[in-house]
Design an enzyme around this catalytic site. Sequence first.
Site, PDB file in Angstrom:
ATOM      1  N   CYS A   1      -0.977   0.753   7.323  1.00 31.07           N
ATOM      2  CA  CYS A   1      -2.400   0.454   7.512  1.00 31.07           C
ATOM      3  C   CYS A   1      -2.818  -0.814   6.770  1.00 31.07           C
ATOM      4  O   CYS A   1      -2.896  -1.889   7.349  1.00 31.07           O
ATOM      5  CB  CYS A   1      -3.275   1.626   7.063  1.00 31.07           C
ATOM      6  SG  CYS A   1      -3.077   3.141   8.049  1.00 31.07           S
ATOM      7  N   ARG A   2      -3.044  -0.670   5.468  1.00 31.30           N
ATOM      8  CA  ARG A   2      -3.641  -1.779   4.710  1.00 31.30           C
ATOM      9  C   ARG A   2      -2.710  -2.966   4.509  1.00 31.30           C
ATOM     10  O   ARG A   2      -3.097  -4.105   4.766  1.00 31.30           O
ATOM     11  CB  ARG A   2      -4.138  -1.270   3.351  1.00 31.30           C
ATOM     12  CG  ARG A   2      -5.260  -0.264   3.488  1.00 31.30           C
ATOM     13  CD  ARG A   2      -5.539   0.438   2.181  1.00 31.30           C
ATOM     14  NE  ARG A   2      -4.428   1.330   1.815  1.00 31.30           N
ATOM     15  CZ  ARG A   2      -4.357   2.011   0.669  1.00 31.30           C
ATOM     16  NH1 ARG A   2      -5.319   1.875  -0.230  1.00 31.30           N
ATOM     17  NH2 ARG A   2      -3.342   2.807   0.419  1.00 31.30           N
ATOM     18  N   SER A   3      -1.495  -2.729   4.024  1.00 29.93           N
ATOM     19  CA  SER A   3      -0.630  -3.875   3.706  1.00 29.93           C
ATOM     20  C   SER A   3      -0.183  -4.673   4.927  1.00 29.93           C
ATOM     21  O   SER A   3      -0.160  -5.911   4.858  1.00 29.93           O
ATOM     22  CB  SER A   3       0.549  -3.467   2.820  1.00 29.93           C
ATOM     23  OG  SER A   3       1.329  -2.466   3.407  1.00 29.93           O
TER      24      SER A   3
ATOM     25  N   CYS B   1       0.862  -1.182   0.000  1.00 36.32           N
ATOM     26  CA  CYS B   1       0.000   0.000   0.000  1.00 36.32           C
ATOM     27  C   CYS B   1       0.898   1.232   0.000  1.00 36.32           C
ATOM     28  O   CYS B   1       2.114   1.124  -0.139  1.00 36.32           O
ATOM     29  CB  CYS B   1      -0.987  -0.011   1.173  1.00 36.32           C
ATOM     30  SG  CYS B   1      -0.232   0.178   2.806  1.00 36.32           S
TER      31      CYS B   1
ATOM     32  N   ASP C   1      -7.779   3.397   1.728  1.00 37.43           N
ATOM     33  CA  ASP C   1      -6.886   3.745   2.828  1.00 37.43           C
ATOM     34  C   ASP C   1      -7.706   4.246   4.022  1.00 37.43           C
ATOM     35  O   ASP C   1      -8.429   5.225   3.903  1.00 37.43           O
ATOM     36  CB  ASP C   1      -5.914   4.835   2.363  1.00 37.43           C
ATOM     37  CG  ASP C   1      -4.754   5.023   3.318  1.00 37.43           C
ATOM     38  OD1 ASP C   1      -4.838   4.568   4.482  1.00 37.43           O
ATOM     39  OD2 ASP C   1      -3.760   5.633   2.901  1.00 37.43           O
TER      40      ASP C   1
ATOM     41  N   ASN D   1       2.560   1.470   4.088  1.00 37.69           N
ATOM     42  CA  ASN D   1       2.902   0.210   4.760  1.00 37.69           C
ATOM     43  C   ASN D   1       2.687   0.284   6.273  1.00 37.69           C
ATOM     44  O   ASN D   1       3.391  -0.345   7.045  1.00 37.69           O
ATOM     45  CB  ASN D   1       4.345  -0.209   4.420  1.00 37.69           C
ATOM     46  CG  ASN D   1       4.704  -1.627   4.815  1.00 37.69           C
ATOM     47  OD1 ASN D   1       5.843  -1.898   5.179  1.00 37.69           O
ATOM     48  ND2 ASN D   1       3.763  -2.556   4.766  1.00 37.69           N
TER      49      ASN D   1
END
Length: 158
Positions: free
Chosen positions: A18-20, A13, A130, A16
């Site tokens: 939050c999402r990933s 993301c 995000d 690196n």
Amino acid sequence: MAAPGSKSVLFVCLGNICRSPIAEAVFRKMAADSGVVDQWRIDSAATSTYEIGNPPDHRGQACMKRHNVPMRHVARQVTKDDFMSFSHILCMDDSNLSDLNRKAKQVKNSTAKIELLGSYDPEKELIIKDPYYGGDEDFEKVYEQCLRCCKAFLEANP
């Protein structure tokens, strides 16, 4: 480098944090619960340099804790080696996808298959938004999407 015959996935993301790292933690737990974690190299990274060296966002960590998903990660940026050493690079949105495709063109031996993680979503939600500027419910939505997508990805790569 992934060992021959082993499988590898890099979740990506923007920052690196939050999402990933959520996708990485969810997939790692899923692979462990399925007894196949030893067959996988699993990591996550950022397209940007914004958060290098930082831990995952505290709201993401709290979300993972609520779901009993262990999460340990330090943000890093995607490297040229990643395009040669990971078989799959799964990202969260169109901006990540175009950044990764642009970077992959600069790597002579790029062998990674670059896709949206959402392309595996049985509910067809392609983009994992995000949650950084949102609240706990946005992190929960990311978790739910990652859960669906990672399950389908794991099933597609037994």
